[in-house]
Design an enzyme around this catalytic site. Structure first.
Site, PDB file in Angstrom:
ATOM      1  N   LYS A 153       0.877  -1.182   0.000  1.00  0.00           N
ATOM      2  CA  LYS A 153       0.000   0.000   0.000  1.00  0.00           C
ATOM      3  C   LYS A 153       0.913   1.230   0.000  1.00  0.00           C
ATOM      4  O   LYS A 153       1.283   1.750   1.054  1.00  0.00           O
ATOM      5  CB  LYS A 153      -0.920  -0.063   1.224  1.00  0.00           C
ATOM      6  CG  LYS A 153      -2.215   0.688   1.035  1.00  0.00           C
ATOM      7  CD  LYS A 153      -3.229   0.291   2.087  1.00  0.00           C
ATOM      8  CE  LYS A 153      -4.304   1.331   2.240  1.00  0.00           C
ATOM      9  NZ  LYS A 153      -5.143   1.575   1.087  1.00  0.00           N
TER      10      LYS A 153
HETATM   11  N1  PMP Z   1      -7.698  -2.131  -3.273  1.00  0.00           N
HETATM   12  C1  PMP Z   1      -7.179  -0.900  -3.102  1.00  0.00           C
HETATM   13  C2  PMP Z   1      -6.466  -0.254  -4.233  1.00  0.00           C
HETATM   14  C3  PMP Z   1      -7.330  -0.238  -1.872  1.00  0.00           C
HETATM   15  O1  PMP Z   1      -6.831   0.984  -1.695  1.00  0.00           O
HETATM   16  C4  PMP Z   1      -8.037  -0.876  -0.822  1.00  0.00           C
HETATM   17  C5  PMP Z   1      -8.212  -0.185   0.493  1.00  0.00           C
HETATM   18  N2  PMP Z   1      -7.127  -0.410   1.339  1.00  0.00           N
HETATM   19  C6  PMP Z   1      -8.540  -2.167  -1.057  1.00  0.00           C
HETATM   20  C7  PMP Z   1      -8.356  -2.760  -2.290  1.00  0.00           C
HETATM   21  C8  PMP Z   1      -9.258  -2.909   0.034  1.00  0.00           C
HETATM   22  O2  PMP Z   1      -8.334  -3.297   1.020  1.00  0.00           O
HETATM   23  P1  PMP Z   1      -8.784  -3.537   2.523  1.00  0.00           P
HETATM   24  O3  PMP Z   1      -9.953  -4.442   2.482  1.00  0.00           O
HETATM   25  O4  PMP Z   1      -7.579  -4.156   3.148  1.00  0.00           O
HETATM   26  O5  PMP Z   1      -9.100  -2.199   3.087  1.00  0.00           O
END
Ligand code: PMP
Length: 296
Positions: A153
């Site tokens: 991320k």
């Molecule tokens: N894809 C992207 C590009 C994101 O930014 C997020 C949010 N973090 C997600 C998927 C979903 O991830 P999570 O369920 O861990 O929040």
């Protein structure tokens, strides 16, 4: 919106008012986008503030930091403790928590040796709200996984998300659905994507997407509910005649989707598997499912 005069943040070992927190202008993160972060939610439960899957979020933060060559001197347990302290200091239970690891001064492309940790929290409604969203297939692709660590991320990755979201809104849609470099459906700008067809759920495999913690939670709930999820590559055409579809993400939770490129999904949201997940997810985050759900 994100802070007021009373808001306290954690910055490099100190608890300070958000309004007084500062950072340098020569940060490598500011110029080149190499920083890593998390988006975490805490919920007001009968047992007080409970951070949903805190360990998973901080493990992902440390993974992101490692692959992007960003030093981090904190352990997962320390980060969790600091986050509960942050909530306490701000008198918050229902909150969105944003940890950000950013780099110090470095104007060359060699990773900076010094990193900084910011922890802050604010009240945030669901991203996308409760209304069913109308999606369009984006003209932007997700970053090629051979060009970056797509499962990390990373701050800089979100320029792609901003462009896709902006394009969709400009064209009169609520949100974008991005394809990968091969033309298969990947994910939304800030959420993973699922669709339902003839009693089966489909989502793309890992490889071109962020490995969402909510996505993983849906897999765990599906197991308990006896639902089948198939991970496979698919194109927008496969989605057009789906029965239903939804996004998953910490900020979005389980969010209903009405249509893709003006093709409406067949079932009313309340009759879809996505709806069941959205209800079960609420129970899970509020810790009201002890009899139903055993995490894998
Ligand atoms: N894809 C992207 C590009 C994101 O930014 C997020 C949010 N973090 C997600 C998927 C979903 O991830 P999570 O369920 O861990 O929040």
């Amino acid at each position: 919106m994100y802070y007021n005069q009373d808001t306290i943040v954690y910055l490099d070992g100190n608890w300070i008012p958000a309004a007084k927190a500062t950072t340098g202008l020569y940060s490598q993160t500011l110029h080149y986008g190499n920083g890593v972060f998390e988006g975490i939610r805490s919920y007001e439960t009968e047992n007080g503030a409970q951070i949903f899957k805190a360990k998973e979020h901080y493990e992902r933060l440390l993974y992101s930091a490692e692959v992007m060559h960003i030093p981090c001197n904190y352990t997962v347990d320390e980060l969790i403790d600091l986050t509960y302290e942050l909530l306490q200091k701000n008198n918050m239970e229902d909150a969105y928590v944003r940890p950000l690891l950013y780099l110090g001064e470095q104007m060359t492309l060699i990773p900076a040796e010094e990193s900084h940790l910011l922890l802050c929290a604010w009240s945030w409604d669901k991203y996308l709200g409760d209304e069913k969203v109308r999606l369009m297939t984006s003209g932007y692709q997700r970053p090629n996984p051979k060009s970056t660590h797509i499962q990390a991320k990373v701050v800089g990755h979100y320029t792609n998300s901003i462009l896709a979201s902006r394009e969709a809104k400009q064209k009169g849609y609520d949100e974008a659905l991005l394809l990968d470099a091969q033309g298969f459906v990947a994910e939304g700008p800030g959420a993973n994507f699922f669709y339902e067809k003839d009693g089966i759920l489909y989502t793309c495999p890992l490889g071109n997407i962020l490995s969402g913690i909510t996505r993983q939670t849906v897999f765990e709930m599906a197991k308990s509910l006896g639902y089948t999820i198939v991970e496979k590559h698919f194109v927008p055409d496969d989605v057009y005649n789906a029965d239903g579809a939804f996004f998953t993400g910490t900020a979005a939770e389980v969010a209903p989707i009405e249509s893709l490129d003006d093709h409406n999904f067949k079932k009313p949201w309340e009759e879809t598997m996505g709806y069941v997940f959205s209800r079960e997810y609420q129970k899970l985050v509020l810790q009201q499912t002890s009899n139903f759900f055993e995490p894998a």
